[in-house]
Scaffold this active site. Sequence first.
Site, PDB file in Angstrom:
ATOM      1  N   ASP A 161      -2.457  -0.389 -13.803  1.00 35.23           N
ATOM      2  CA  ASP A 161      -2.779  -0.797 -12.144  1.00 35.23           C
ATOM      3  C   ASP A 161      -2.357  -2.261 -12.102  1.00 35.23           C
ATOM      4  O   ASP A 161      -2.201  -2.635 -10.608  1.00 35.23           O
ATOM      5  CB  ASP A 161      -3.956   0.018 -11.985  1.00 35.23           C
ATOM      6  CG  ASP A 161      -3.901   1.577 -11.968  1.00 35.23           C
ATOM      7  OD1 ASP A 161      -3.110   2.114 -11.410  1.00 35.23           O
ATOM      8  OD2 ASP A 161      -4.931   1.757 -13.088  1.00 35.23           O
TER       9      ASP A 161
ATOM     10  N   CYS B 175       2.351   4.686   0.452  1.00 31.84           N
ATOM     11  CA  CYS B 175       2.751   4.832  -0.943  1.00 31.84           C
ATOM     12  C   CYS B 175       3.793   5.645  -0.912  1.00 31.84           C
ATOM     13  O   CYS B 175       4.673   5.678  -2.208  1.00 31.84           O
ATOM     14  CB  CYS B 175       1.621   5.306  -1.858  1.00 31.84           C
ATOM     15  SG  CYS B 175       0.566   3.784  -2.109  1.00 31.84           S
TER      16      CYS B 175
ATOM     17  N   GLY C 198      -2.438 -16.440   3.138  1.00 32.11           N
ATOM     18  CA  GLY C 198      -1.238 -15.448   2.840  1.00 32.11           C
ATOM     19  C   GLY C 198       0.058 -16.036   3.489  1.00 32.11           C
ATOM     20  O   GLY C 198       0.219 -17.248   3.169  1.00 32.11           O
TER      21      GLY C 198
END
Length: 348
Positions: free
Chosen positions: A54, A20, A141
């Site tokens: 979020d 992050c 994906g």
Amino acid sequence: MDSYPNGMSKEIVFCKGGGCTAKLGPGILERVLECLPKGKKDDNLLIGYDSHDDAAVYKISDEVAIVQTLDFFPPMIDDPYIFGKIAAANALSDIYAMGGEVKTALNIVCFPEKMDLNILGEIMRGGQEKVMEAGGILAGGHSIADDSVKYGLSVTGTVHPDHILANDGCEIGDKLILTKPLGVGIIATANRVGEASKTAMEKAVKSMTTLNKYAAEIMRQFPIHGCTDVTGFGFLGHLHEMMHGVFSCIIHADYVPVISEALAYADEFLLTAAGQRNRNYTEQYVDFQDISFAMEELLLDPQTSGGLLISAGAQQSEELLNKLKGLDMPCAIVGEVIEKQSREIIVI
């Protein structure tokens, strides 16, 4: 020489710094989002990007809303398998922060064509294991060839429309509870330059690979007013979003759970650029009162797969904390919500 189960050497290094800490700063994002066209309002979109929350929440019936999130980043650790677990745990966390349950996930992969595909296999194996632990299904994906490795998940969960935990639902008198220790960003930085101890890295990895699922399951047993997960904007950045210009809070620095080695590394200026961006963004909202430089840095440190920051009613906060302590992860009541002051966050 150590190797992974498939025989690939653990000496392969593909980490240039990520997690992050790779996120764009909050100030930059605000300026970009303000310029986007708003489009037609949809009353079923209960939470969107303009809420600073979020994840997005869309109501599909009186009983069910879907929670959607997306998160991916470059490696912050050299072990591909562990990196996959961390990246997945980080992406899954947004569902728990909204009060939801994980249902499906999709892989997001950027990978150099010339790199050993065994590395990609280990990353995806780690991610798959965390999705399974969350009780979700990995449904597919997308991958692209890139000049560096990036991995994460798009995750869909569900929540009852009446039980959504937005990050701005705090009430005056609420206690603020943090469910994981701070410092993983600084420790990962120290590790990249060979300064982190084995013990420090073990603590950081344990924290980053621990799903917030278990804290969320306990949290749902209590009257919770607001929740977020602490990630790239650091503890203070996400706390600022919780106060959303309406409330202030007092944070007791001595109560905040930290990985102790991170304080020493901060004193040695083993810091992240993202942490300094967080400082520049939040300094107008924060009043540090006799707080050490190292502790300031941990409060600003971008967390990868950080803990939940919970705003809970004062009467049951101790009982909630006692149950959270049973999870074997450092946690604490770190402060309380108060009426609006000249500064939003007062750290004492």
